[in-house]
Structures are given as structure tokens and as C-alpha cells.
Design a protein around this motif. Structure first.
Motif, PDB file in Angstrom:
ATOM      1  N   UNK A  14       5.356 -11.706  -2.973  1.00 12.55           N
ATOM      2  CA  UNK A  14       4.632 -11.287  -4.183  1.00 12.55           C
ATOM      3  C   UNK A  14       4.135 -12.499  -4.955  1.00 12.55           C
ATOM      4  N   UNK A  15       2.892 -12.390  -5.424  1.00 10.29           N
ATOM      5  CA  UNK A  15       2.260 -13.498  -6.116  1.00 10.29           C
ATOM      6  C   UNK A  15       1.495 -14.434  -5.207  1.00 10.29           C
ATOM      7  N   UNK A  39      -5.081   1.269   4.051  1.00 10.58           N
ATOM      8  CA  UNK A  39      -4.284   2.475   4.196  1.00 10.58           C
ATOM      9  C   UNK A  39      -2.815   2.102   4.232  1.00 10.58           C
ATOM     10  N   UNK A  40      -2.076   2.575   3.249  1.00 11.45           N
ATOM     11  CA  UNK A  40      -0.633   2.380   3.199  1.00 11.45           C
ATOM     12  C   UNK A  40       0.045   3.503   3.977  1.00 11.45           C
ATOM     13  N   UNK A  88       3.537  -5.934  -4.070  1.00 11.91           N
ATOM     14  CA  UNK A  88       4.064  -5.079  -2.993  1.00 11.91           C
ATOM     15  C   UNK A  88       3.194  -3.850  -2.737  1.00 11.91           C
ATOM     16  N   UNK A  89       2.569  -3.330  -3.755  1.00 13.36           N
ATOM     17  CA  UNK A  89       1.725  -2.146  -3.570  1.00 13.36           C
ATOM     18  C   UNK A  89       0.422  -2.451  -2.849  1.00 13.36           C
ATOM     19  N   UNK A  90       0.135  -3.712  -2.577  1.00 12.55           N
ATOM     20  CA  UNK A  90      -1.021  -4.072  -1.760  1.00 12.55           C
ATOM     21  C   UNK A  90      -0.704  -3.970  -0.268  1.00 12.55           C
ATOM     22  N   UNK A  91       0.550  -3.715   0.061  1.00 12.70           N
ATOM     23  CA  UNK A  91       0.939  -3.578   1.460  1.00 12.70           C
ATOM     24  C   UNK A  91       0.205  -2.418   2.104  1.00 12.70           C
ATOM     25  N   UNK A  92      -0.491  -2.709   3.201  1.00 14.50           N
ATOM     26  CA  UNK A  92      -1.309  -1.693   3.873  1.00 14.50           C
ATOM     27  C   UNK A  92      -1.936  -2.312   5.115  1.00 14.50           C
ATOM     28  N   UNK A  93      -2.529  -1.449   5.923  1.00 11.74           N
ATOM     29  CA  UNK A  93      -3.440  -1.913   6.972  1.00 11.74           C
ATOM     30  C   UNK A  93      -4.828  -1.997   6.344  1.00 11.74           C
ATOM     31  N   UNK A 121       6.061  -8.762   0.475  1.00 13.62           N
ATOM     32  CA  UNK A 121       7.481  -8.505   0.286  1.00 13.62           C
ATOM     33  C   UNK A 121       8.228  -9.818   0.135  1.00 13.62           C
ATOM     34  N   UNK A 122       9.300  -9.784  -0.649  1.00 12.51           N
ATOM     35  CA  UNK A 122      10.156 -10.963  -0.793  1.00 12.51           C
ATOM     36  C   UNK A 122      11.303 -10.912   0.214  1.00 12.51           C
TER      37      UNK A 122
END
Length: 122
Positions: A14-15, A39-40, A88-93, A121-122
């Protein structure tokens, strides 16, 4: 016909920052609007950003505005997505796409890449 291949995804804290690239084949790259969707897991595919033919106009989803920057190099048939201050909410394909309309809807885009995974993710 346009074929698109994304690269640059990976795991980042993150960051942190990542830059995605999308290389296009075909002679008419500069004629297309280029965009990015993501797409998450368990979610619909959402618009992220789009850029017009010349690169002079861009559009962003509110969730990424001020953090992500889309750009293109028509001499290299490549579009980029610079992602800063990742959450973390940017995690996606993340999917690259090409179309004829500057829009936030999937129907506007005729060609899609296979996607690249971004995990924050950390």
C-alpha cells in the motif's frame, strides 16, 4: 484487428506504485481510443481510465482520479497506466482495451487484452 498484451502487474505494498503497459499490434493503433478496466474477485469489470487518439484528452474513474495517469505513445503502439498511492482496494486484474468511442462502458471497446494481475498488500 488489434491484439493487446498487458504487462507490468505484480505485488506492491500500500502506498506504492506500478506502471502497466499495453502493447498493441496492428497498423491502426493511433485511430483507437485506448482504455483500462479492472475486475476484482467476485466483482463486475469496472472502468478505470481512457485516452483519446492524440493523448490530449483523458477520462478517469473517480476512485483513481489524482492517483492514476493514462498515457500513450503512438510511435510505440503502447498505452500506459501509471498507478501511484496504491490501495488494497485497487487489487484486481487490469485489462487494456481499444475502441472507437470515449466511454466508460465495456460495449464501447472492441478489443481486449488478457489482463494482468495487480495485488496491493502488505
Amino acid at each position: 484487428q488489434v491484439q493487446l498484451v498487458e504487462s507490468g502487474g505484480g505485488l506492491v505494498q500500500p502506498g506504492g506504485s506500478l506502471r502497466l503497459s499495453c502493447a498493441a499490434s496492428g497498423r491502426a493503433f493511433s485511430n483507437y481510443i485506448m482504455g483500462w478496466f479492472r475486475q476484482a474477485p467476485g466483482m463486475e469489470r469496472d472502468f478505470v481510465a481512457a485516452i483519446n487518439w492524440s493523448g490530449g484528452r483523458a477520462d478517469y474513474a473517480d476512485s483513481v482520479k489524482g492517483r492514476f495517469t493514462i498515457s500513450r505513445d503512438n510511435t510505440k503502439n503502447t498505452v500506459y497506466l501509471q498507478m501511484n498511492s496504491l490501495k488494497p482496494e485497487d487489487t484486481a486484474v487490469y485489462y487494456c482495451n481499444a475502441g472507437r468511442l470515449m466511454a466508460r462502458r465495456e460495449y464501447a471497446y472492441d478489443f481486449w487484452g488478457q489482463g494482468t494481475q495487480v495485488t496491493v498488500s502488505s
